[in-house]
Design a protein around this motif. Structure first.
Motif, mmCIF file in Angstrom:
data_model
loop_
_atom_site.group_PDB
_atom_site.id
_atom_site.type_symbol
_atom_site.label_atom_id
_atom_site.label_comp_id
_atom_site.label_asym_id
_atom_site.label_seq_id
_atom_site.Cartn_x
_atom_site.Cartn_y
_atom_site.Cartn_z
ATOM 1 N N ILE A 91 -64.696 -2.904 44.324
ATOM 2 C CA ILE A 91 -64.504 -4.005 45.269
ATOM 3 C C ILE A 91 -65.572 -5.066 45.080
ATOM 4 N N ARG A 92 -66.826 -4.636 44.883
ATOM 5 C CA ARG A 92 -67.915 -5.599 44.692
ATOM 6 C C ARG A 92 -67.658 -6.484 43.479
ATOM 7 N N GLY A 93 -67.214 -5.870 42.380
ATOM 8 C CA GLY A 93 -66.929 -6.655 41.178
ATOM 9 C C GLY A 93 -65.811 -7.657 41.395
ATOM 10 N N LEU A 94 -64.744 -7.239 42.093
ATOM 11 C CA LEU A 94 -63.627 -8.150 42.345
ATOM 12 C C LEU A 94 -64.053 -9.292 43.267
ATOM 13 N N GLU A 95 -64.918 -8.996 44.232
ATOM 14 C CA GLU A 95 -65.388 -10.042 45.136
ATOM 15 C C GLU A 95 -66.253 -11.076 44.418
ATOM 16 N N LEU A 96 -66.911 -10.666 43.344
ATOM 17 C CA LEU A 96 -67.723 -11.601 42.566
ATOM 18 C C LEU A 96 -66.877 -12.490 41.657
ATOM 19 N N GLY A 97 -65.604 -12.150 41.523
ATOM 20 C CA GLY A 97 -64.719 -12.987 40.715
ATOM 21 C C GLY A 97 -64.089 -12.301 39.528
ATOM 22 N N ALA A 98 -64.404 -11.012 39.303
ATOM 23 C CA ALA A 98 -63.750 -10.283 38.213
ATOM 24 C C ALA A 98 -62.264 -10.139 38.520
ATOM 25 N N VAL A 99 -61.444 -10.055 37.474
ATOM 26 C CA VAL A 99 -59.999 -9.969 37.664
ATOM 27 C C VAL A 99 -59.464 -8.554 37.502
ATOM 28 N N ASP A 100 -60.269 -7.646 36.925
ATOM 29 C CA ASP A 100 -59.784 -6.282 36.704
ATOM 30 C C ASP A 100 -60.973 -5.381 36.409
ATOM 31 N N TYR A 101 -60.683 -4.094 36.320
ATOM 32 C CA TYR A 101 -61.711 -3.076 36.115
ATOM 33 C C TYR A 101 -61.110 -2.002 35.212
ATOM 34 N N VAL A 102 -61.789 -1.685 34.115
ATOM 35 C CA VAL A 102 -61.314 -0.662 33.182
ATOM 36 C C VAL A 102 -62.378 0.432 33.090
ATOM 37 N N LYS A 222 -50.381 -10.869 43.033
ATOM 38 C CA LYS A 222 -50.414 -9.480 42.567
ATOM 39 C C LYS A 222 -50.751 -9.369 41.083
ATOM 40 N N VAL A 223 -50.655 -10.472 40.354
ATOM 41 C CA VAL A 223 -51.057 -10.405 38.944
ATOM 42 C C VAL A 223 -52.546 -10.134 38.808
ATOM 43 N N GLY A 224 -53.302 -10.363 39.883
ATOM 44 C CA GLY A 224 -54.735 -10.117 39.842
ATOM 45 C C GLY A 224 -55.153 -8.771 40.401
ATOM 46 N N ILE A 225 -54.201 -7.926 40.768
ATOM 47 C CA ILE A 225 -54.517 -6.606 41.306
ATOM 48 C C ILE A 225 -54.543 -5.587 40.159
ATOM 49 N N PRO A 226 -55.584 -4.749 40.074
ATOM 50 C CA PRO A 226 -55.677 -3.765 38.992
ATOM 51 C C PRO A 226 -54.447 -2.855 38.922
ATOM 52 N N ASP A 227 -54.076 -2.471 37.698
ATOM 53 C CA ASP A 227 -52.881 -1.653 37.483
ATOM 54 C C ASP A 227 -52.914 -0.346 38.249
ATOM 55 N N GLN A 228 -54.097 0.301 38.315
ATOM 56 C CA GLN A 228 -54.136 1.615 38.938
ATOM 57 C C GLN A 228 -53.822 1.557 40.429
ATOM 58 N N ILE A 229 -53.916 0.363 41.011
ATOM 59 C CA ILE A 229 -53.564 0.191 42.423
ATOM 60 C C ILE A 229 -52.147 -0.350 42.551
#
Length: 368
Positions: A91-102, A222-229
Protein backbone atom coordinates in the motif's frame (compact mmCIF):
# COMPACT_ATOMS: atom_id res chain seq x y z
CA UNK A 1 12.53 1.00 -29.07
CA UNK A 2 10.88 0.77 -25.65
CA UNK A 3 13.36 1.21 -22.79
CA UNK A 4 13.05 -0.35 -19.31
CA UNK A 5 15.19 0.97 -16.43
CA UNK A 6 16.20 -1.73 -13.91
CA UNK A 7 17.29 -0.52 -10.46
CA UNK A 8 18.42 -3.50 -8.37
CA UNK A 9 21.68 -4.51 -6.69
CA UNK A 10 21.15 -8.28 -6.90
CA UNK A 11 23.14 -9.71 -9.87
CA UNK A 12 21.03 -12.88 -10.00
CA UNK A 13 17.78 -10.91 -10.19
CA UNK A 14 19.19 -8.58 -12.85
CA UNK A 15 20.28 -11.56 -14.95
CA UNK A 16 16.80 -13.14 -14.79
CA UNK A 17 15.05 -9.88 -15.62
CA UNK A 18 17.43 -9.05 -18.46
CA UNK A 19 16.95 -12.46 -20.07
CA UNK A 20 13.19 -11.93 -19.80
CA UNK A 21 13.08 -8.40 -21.22
CA UNK A 22 15.92 -8.15 -23.78
CA UNK A 23 14.12 -10.06 -26.56
CA UNK A 24 11.40 -7.38 -26.42
CA UNK A 25 12.85 -4.19 -24.92
CA UNK A 26 16.04 -2.20 -24.44
CA UNK A 27 17.26 -2.07 -20.83
CA UNK A 28 19.30 0.27 -18.65
CA UNK A 29 20.73 -1.02 -15.37
CA UNK A 30 21.61 0.70 -12.11
CA UNK A 31 22.68 -1.04 -8.92
CA UNK A 32 22.24 2.04 -6.71
CA UNK A 33 19.30 4.39 -6.26
CA UNK A 34 21.28 7.53 -7.03
CA UNK A 35 22.58 6.11 -10.30
CA UNK A 36 19.08 4.99 -11.17
CA UNK A 37 17.81 8.56 -10.82
CA UNK A 38 20.58 9.75 -13.15
CA UNK A 39 19.71 7.13 -15.78
CA UNK A 40 16.04 8.04 -15.54
CA UNK A 41 16.86 11.57 -16.70
CA UNK A 42 18.76 10.50 -19.82
CA UNK A 43 17.19 11.07 -23.21
CA UNK A 44 15.19 9.27 -24.34
CA UNK A 45 13.55 8.77 -20.95
CA UNK A 46 12.77 5.18 -19.95
CA UNK A 47 9.23 4.02 -20.61
CA UNK A 48 9.02 2.09 -17.33
CA UNK A 49 11.09 1.57 -14.15
CA UNK A 50 11.51 -1.75 -12.30
CA UNK A 51 12.61 -0.72 -8.81
CA UNK A 52 13.93 -2.86 -5.94
CA UNK A 53 12.85 -1.76 -2.46
CA UNK A 54 16.23 -2.50 -0.87
CA UNK A 55 19.24 -0.68 -2.34
CA UNK A 56 22.71 0.11 -0.91
CA UNK A 57 22.38 3.90 -0.82
CA UNK A 58 18.64 4.59 -0.49
CA UNK A 59 15.46 2.53 -0.35
CA UNK A 60 13.01 2.11 -3.19
CA UNK A 61 10.43 4.37 -1.56
CA UNK A 62 12.93 7.25 -1.60
CA UNK A 63 13.81 6.60 -5.24
CA UNK A 64 10.13 6.46 -6.23
CA UNK A 65 9.40 9.71 -4.38
CA UNK A 66 12.30 11.43 -6.14
CA UNK A 67 11.07 10.22 -9.54
CA UNK A 68 7.56 11.49 -8.87
CA UNK A 69 8.79 14.92 -7.67
CA UNK A 70 10.77 15.53 -10.86
CA UNK A 71 8.59 16.74 -13.74
CA UNK A 72 10.93 15.01 -16.19
CA UNK A 73 10.26 11.57 -14.67
CA UNK A 74 6.96 11.95 -12.80
CA UNK A 75 4.88 10.21 -15.47
CA UNK A 76 7.15 7.16 -15.86
CA UNK A 77 5.35 4.06 -14.48
CA UNK A 78 7.17 2.40 -11.57
CA UNK A 79 6.82 -1.28 -10.63
CA UNK A 80 8.27 -2.29 -7.27
CA UNK A 81 10.28 -5.50 -6.83
CA UNK A 82 10.61 -6.97 -3.33
CA UNK A 83 10.81 -10.20 -1.40
CA UNK A 84 8.56 -8.61 1.23
CA UNK A 85 4.84 -9.31 0.78
CA UNK A 86 3.50 -7.31 3.72
CA UNK A 87 0.29 -5.55 2.66
CA UNK A 88 1.34 -2.32 4.39
CA UNK A 89 4.51 -2.22 2.25
CA UNK A 90 2.49 -2.73 -0.93
CA UNK A 91 0.00 0.00 0.00
CA UNK A 92 2.82 2.41 0.86
CA UNK A 93 4.43 1.89 -2.55
CA UNK A 94 1.14 2.43 -4.39
CA UNK A 95 0.46 5.59 -2.40
CA UNK A 96 3.84 6.97 -3.48
CA UNK A 97 2.82 6.56 -7.11
CA UNK A 98 3.93 3.04 -8.07
CA UNK A 99 1.56 1.29 -10.47
CA UNK A 100 2.23 -2.35 -9.51
CA UNK A 101 4.19 -4.69 -7.27
CA UNK A 102 6.00 -7.89 -8.32
CA UNK A 103 7.26 -10.27 -5.61
CA UNK A 104 10.73 -11.80 -5.60
CA UNK A 105 11.96 -14.21 -6.74
CA UNK A 106 10.72 -12.85 -10.04
CA UNK A 107 8.70 -15.18 -12.28
CA UNK A 108 9.62 -14.05 -15.83
CA UNK A 109 6.21 -14.72 -17.49
CA UNK A 110 4.38 -12.79 -14.75
CA UNK A 111 6.86 -9.92 -14.87
CA UNK A 112 6.63 -9.67 -18.65
CA UNK A 113 2.81 -9.62 -18.50
CA UNK A 114 2.79 -6.89 -15.83
CA UNK A 115 5.30 -4.78 -17.78
CA UNK A 116 3.27 -5.03 -20.99
CA UNK A 117 0.04 -4.11 -19.16
CA UNK A 118 1.56 -0.93 -17.71
CA UNK A 119 3.17 0.02 -21.03
CA UNK A 120 -0.21 -0.32 -22.77
CA UNK A 121 -1.83 1.94 -20.18
CA UNK A 122 0.92 4.53 -20.55
CA UNK A 123 0.63 4.42 -24.33
CA UNK A 124 -3.13 4.96 -24.06
CA UNK A 125 -2.61 8.04 -21.87
CA UNK A 126 -0.03 9.48 -24.25
CA UNK A 127 -2.26 8.74 -27.24
CA UNK A 128 -5.23 10.48 -25.65
CA UNK A 129 -3.14 13.50 -24.65
CA UNK A 130 -1.67 13.82 -28.16
CA UNK A 131 -5.08 13.34 -29.70
CA UNK A 132 -6.59 16.12 -27.61
CA UNK A 133 -3.78 18.53 -28.54
CA UNK A 134 -4.24 17.71 -32.20
CA UNK A 135 -7.99 18.24 -32.06
CA UNK A 136 -7.62 21.56 -30.25
CA UNK A 137 -5.24 22.77 -32.97
CA UNK A 138 -7.66 21.77 -35.72
CA UNK A 139 -10.53 23.60 -34.04
CA UNK A 140 -8.49 26.81 -33.82
CA UNK A 141 -7.29 26.61 -37.44
CA UNK A 142 -10.55 25.56 -39.04
CA UNK A 143 -13.27 27.57 -37.34
CA UNK A 144 -15.06 27.94 -40.72
CA UNK A 145 -15.83 24.18 -40.55
CA UNK A 146 -16.99 24.19 -36.92
CA UNK A 147 -20.19 22.22 -37.42
CA UNK A 148 -18.47 19.43 -39.34
CA UNK A 149 -15.59 19.35 -36.88
CA UNK A 150 -17.98 19.16 -33.92
CA UNK A 151 -19.57 16.07 -35.40
CA UNK A 152 -16.16 14.48 -35.95
CA UNK A 153 -15.09 15.29 -32.41
CA UNK A 154 -18.20 13.67 -30.98
CA UNK A 155 -17.60 10.49 -32.96
CA UNK A 156 -13.93 10.36 -32.01
CA UNK A 157 -14.78 11.02 -28.38
CA UNK A 158 -17.26 8.15 -28.28
CA UNK A 159 -14.76 5.85 -29.95
CA UNK A 160 -12.03 6.88 -27.50
CA UNK A 161 -14.34 6.34 -24.52
CA UNK A 162 -15.33 2.85 -25.64
CA UNK A 163 -11.73 1.97 -26.49
CA UNK A 164 -10.39 3.09 -23.11
CA UNK A 165 -13.20 1.26 -21.34
CA UNK A 166 -12.32 -1.88 -23.26
CA UNK A 167 -8.69 -1.59 -22.11
CA UNK A 168 -9.85 -1.86 -18.50
CA UNK A 169 -12.22 -4.71 -19.36
CA UNK A 170 -9.44 -6.83 -20.90
CA UNK A 171 -7.68 -7.05 -17.52
CA UNK A 172 -10.72 -8.59 -15.83
CA UNK A 173 -11.57 -12.03 -17.20
CA UNK A 174 -15.06 -11.97 -15.68
CA UNK A 175 -16.58 -8.75 -17.02
CA UNK A 176 -17.74 -10.05 -20.43
CA UNK A 177 -20.16 -7.54 -21.96
CA UNK A 178 -20.35 -5.51 -18.73
CA UNK A 179 -19.41 -2.24 -20.45
CA UNK A 180 -22.00 -2.67 -23.18
CA UNK A 181 -24.75 -3.53 -20.71
CA UNK A 182 -24.06 -0.78 -18.19
CA UNK A 183 -23.87 1.83 -20.95
CA UNK A 184 -27.30 0.72 -22.18
CA UNK A 185 -28.74 0.70 -18.64
CA UNK A 186 -27.58 4.28 -18.02
CA UNK A 187 -28.91 5.41 -21.38
CA UNK A 188 -32.29 3.86 -20.51
CA UNK A 189 -32.44 5.79 -17.23
CA UNK A 190 -31.36 9.03 -18.93
CA UNK A 191 -33.96 8.73 -21.67
CA UNK A 192 -36.71 8.08 -19.12
CA UNK A 193 -35.68 11.03 -16.94
CA UNK A 194 -35.62 13.35 -19.95
CA UNK A 195 -39.36 12.72 -20.35
CA UNK A 196 -39.89 14.60 -17.07
CA UNK A 197 -39.87 18.41 -17.59
CA UNK A 198 -38.49 19.03 -14.09
CA UNK A 199 -35.37 17.02 -14.88
CA UNK A 200 -34.57 19.07 -17.99
CA UNK A 201 -33.59 21.93 -15.68
CA UNK A 202 -30.94 19.81 -13.98
CA UNK A 203 -28.43 20.08 -16.86
CA UNK A 204 -28.17 20.63 -20.61
CA UNK A 205 -29.14 17.97 -23.14
CA UNK A 206 -25.44 17.66 -24.06
CA UNK A 207 -24.57 16.83 -20.44
CA UNK A 208 -27.41 14.30 -20.17
CA UNK A 209 -26.04 12.53 -23.25
CA UNK A 210 -22.49 12.62 -21.88
CA UNK A 211 -23.63 10.64 -18.83
CA UNK A 212 -24.38 7.48 -20.81
CA UNK A 213 -21.58 8.09 -23.30
CA UNK A 214 -19.03 8.29 -20.45
CA UNK A 215 -20.43 5.26 -18.61
CA UNK A 216 -17.90 2.82 -20.22
CA UNK A 217 -15.10 4.63 -18.39
CA UNK A 218 -16.43 3.94 -14.89
CA UNK A 219 -13.86 1.23 -14.07
CA UNK A 220 -10.92 2.52 -16.16
CA UNK A 221 -8.88 2.85 -12.96
CA UNK A 222 -8.78 -0.93 -12.57
CA UNK A 223 -5.89 -1.04 -15.03
CA UNK A 224 -3.79 0.27 -12.16
CA UNK A 225 -4.77 -2.44 -9.67
CA UNK A 226 -2.22 -5.27 -9.20
CA UNK A 227 -3.15 -8.59 -10.84
CA UNK A 228 -3.06 -10.57 -7.61
CA UNK A 229 -5.91 -8.41 -6.30
CA UNK A 230 -7.91 -7.71 -9.46
CA UNK A 231 -7.89 -11.36 -10.56
CA UNK A 232 -8.19 -12.97 -7.13
CA UNK A 233 -10.54 -15.95 -7.12
CA UNK A 234 -12.66 -15.14 -4.12
CA UNK A 235 -13.59 -12.23 -1.84
CA UNK A 236 -10.92 -9.66 -1.02
CA UNK A 237 -9.62 -9.24 2.52
CA UNK A 238 -9.65 -5.83 4.21
CA UNK A 239 -6.21 -4.79 2.99
CA UNK A 240 -6.85 -5.96 -0.56
CA UNK A 241 -10.18 -4.15 -0.65
CA UNK A 242 -8.47 -0.92 0.39
CA UNK A 243 -6.21 -1.26 -2.65
CA UNK A 244 -9.15 -2.16 -4.91
CA UNK A 245 -11.01 0.98 -3.81
CA UNK A 246 -8.13 3.03 -5.24
CA UNK A 247 -9.41 2.34 -8.77
CA UNK A 248 -11.78 5.30 -8.38
CA UNK A 249 -8.92 7.70 -7.67
CA UNK A 250 -6.57 6.12 -10.21
CA UNK A 251 -9.16 6.40 -12.96
CA UNK A 252 -10.01 10.01 -12.20
CA UNK A 253 -6.33 11.00 -12.04
CA UNK A 254 -5.53 9.22 -15.32
CA UNK A 255 -8.31 11.12 -17.05
CA UNK A 256 -7.09 14.44 -15.67
CA UNK A 257 -3.50 13.68 -16.69
CA UNK A 258 -4.66 13.06 -20.24
CA UNK A 259 -6.25 16.52 -20.42
CA UNK A 260 -3.14 18.54 -21.32
CA UNK A 261 -5.04 21.82 -21.35
CA UNK A 262 -6.12 21.36 -17.74
CA UNK A 263 -9.70 22.44 -18.47
CA UNK A 264 -11.41 20.64 -15.61
CA UNK A 265 -14.66 22.48 -16.36
CA UNK A 266 -15.12 20.82 -19.76
CA UNK A 267 -18.41 18.86 -19.55
CA UNK A 268 -16.87 15.63 -20.84
CA UNK A 269 -13.98 15.66 -18.38
CA UNK A 270 -16.18 16.74 -15.47
CA UNK A 271 -18.92 14.15 -16.01
CA UNK A 272 -16.50 11.32 -16.78
CA UNK A 273 -14.51 12.16 -13.64
CA UNK A 274 -17.68 12.25 -11.53
CA UNK A 275 -18.72 8.80 -12.76
CA UNK A 276 -15.26 7.27 -12.35
CA UNK A 277 -14.58 8.76 -8.93
CA UNK A 278 -18.00 8.63 -7.23
CA UNK A 279 -19.97 5.64 -8.55
CA UNK A 280 -19.21 3.68 -5.35
CA UNK A 281 -20.56 6.41 -3.04
CA UNK A 282 -23.77 5.56 -1.17
CA UNK A 283 -26.84 7.69 -0.53
CA UNK A 284 -26.42 7.14 3.25
CA UNK A 285 -22.78 8.30 3.22
CA UNK A 286 -21.24 4.84 3.75
CA UNK A 287 -19.61 4.50 0.34
CA UNK A 288 -16.17 5.46 -0.95
CA UNK A 289 -13.80 7.14 -1.70
CA UNK A 290 -15.09 10.21 0.21
CA UNK A 291 -18.21 9.00 2.02
CA UNK A 292 -20.42 11.56 0.25
CA UNK A 293 -24.10 11.59 1.25
CA UNK A 294 -27.33 12.25 -0.63
CA UNK A 295 -27.36 15.15 -3.08
CA UNK A 296 -23.63 15.72 -2.48
CA UNK A 297 -23.00 12.69 -4.70
CA UNK A 298 -22.81 13.80 -8.36
CA UNK A 299 -26.01 12.89 -10.21
CA UNK A 300 -24.17 11.05 -13.00
CA UNK A 301 -22.46 8.84 -10.41
CA UNK A 302 -25.81 8.05 -8.77
CA UNK A 303 -27.15 6.79 -12.11
CA UNK A 304 -23.99 4.74 -12.70
CA UNK A 305 -24.23 3.18 -9.24
CA UNK A 306 -27.56 1.47 -9.92
CA UNK A 307 -26.48 0.29 -13.38
CA UNK A 308 -23.21 -1.11 -12.02
CA UNK A 309 -24.75 -2.87 -9.00
CA UNK A 310 -27.62 -4.35 -11.02
CA UNK A 311 -25.18 -5.82 -13.53
CA UNK A 312 -22.95 -7.19 -10.77
CA UNK A 313 -25.97 -8.89 -9.18
CA UNK A 314 -27.12 -10.66 -12.36
CA UNK A 315 -23.57 -11.67 -13.37
CA UNK A 316 -21.76 -14.83 -12.31
CA UNK A 317 -18.52 -14.45 -10.39
CA UNK A 318 -16.07 -17.01 -9.02
CA UNK A 319 -17.30 -16.18 -5.53
CA UNK A 320 -21.08 -16.04 -6.25
CA UNK A 321 -23.72 -17.26 -8.71
CA UNK A 322 -25.69 -14.96 -11.00
CA UNK A 323 -28.95 -13.80 -9.44
CA UNK A 324 -32.22 -13.82 -11.43
CA UNK A 325 -33.58 -10.47 -12.58
CA UNK A 326 -36.42 -10.36 -10.04
CA UNK A 327 -34.03 -10.96 -7.13
CA UNK A 328 -31.70 -8.21 -8.35
CA UNK A 329 -34.68 -5.84 -8.52
CA UNK A 330 -35.61 -6.73 -4.93
CA UNK A 331 -32.09 -5.92 -3.73
CA UNK A 332 -32.05 -2.59 -5.55
CA UNK A 333 -35.40 -1.68 -3.99
CA UNK A 334 -34.09 -2.63 -0.52
CA UNK A 335 -31.26 -0.16 -1.10
CA UNK A 336 -33.65 2.75 -1.81
CA UNK A 337 -32.66 5.64 0.43
CA UNK A 338 -29.72 3.68 1.84
CA UNK A 339 -27.37 2.78 -0.99
CA UNK A 340 -29.23 4.45 -3.84
CA UNK A 341 -30.95 7.75 -4.67
CA UNK A 342 -34.71 7.15 -4.13
CA UNK A 343 -35.58 9.05 -7.33
CA UNK A 344 -33.32 6.85 -9.44
CA UNK A 345 -34.61 3.66 -7.81
CA UNK A 346 -38.13 4.74 -8.76
CA UNK A 347 -36.96 5.31 -12.34
CA UNK A 348 -35.23 1.94 -12.31
CA UNK A 349 -38.48 0.20 -11.32
CA UNK A 350 -40.26 1.75 -14.30
CA UNK A 351 -37.42 0.65 -16.60
CA UNK A 352 -36.71 -2.73 -14.96
CA UNK A 353 -38.12 -4.77 -17.84
CA UNK A 354 -35.86 -2.89 -20.26
CA UNK A 355 -32.87 -3.68 -18.04
CA UNK A 356 -33.79 -7.36 -18.23
CA UNK A 357 -34.05 -7.19 -22.02
CA UNK A 358 -30.65 -5.48 -22.28
CA UNK A 359 -29.04 -8.09 -20.03
CA UNK A 360 -30.55 -10.97 -22.00
CA UNK A 361 -29.49 -9.54 -25.36
CA UNK A 362 -25.93 -8.80 -24.20
CA UNK A 363 -25.08 -11.80 -22.05
CA UNK A 364 -21.47 -12.66 -21.28
CA UNK A 365 -21.71 -15.51 -23.79
CA UNK A 366 -22.65 -13.12 -26.59
CA UNK A 367 -19.97 -11.58 -28.85
CA UNK A 368 -18.59 -8.37 -27.21
Amino acid sequence: MTTILLIDDDPATLEVINECLLPHFRTRIATRGGKGLELAQLSPAPDLVLLDLELPDMNGYQVCSALKRDTRTAEIPVIFLSSHTDMADIIRGLELGAVDYVPKPVAPPILLARVRTQLRLRQAQIYLADRNLHLESLVRERTHALEARTLDLQRNQELTIVTLGAIAETRDNETGNHIRRTRAYVRTLVEYLLQQPAQLERMSIEEWELIWKCAPLHDIGKVGIPDQILLKEGPLDVGEFEIMKRHTTLGRDALRAAECGGDTQHPFLRIASEIIYSHHERWNGKGYPEGLRGEDIPFAARLMAIADVYDALISKRVYKPALPHHKAVEIIVQGRGEQFDPLIVDCFLVCADTFDTIATGNSDNAPP
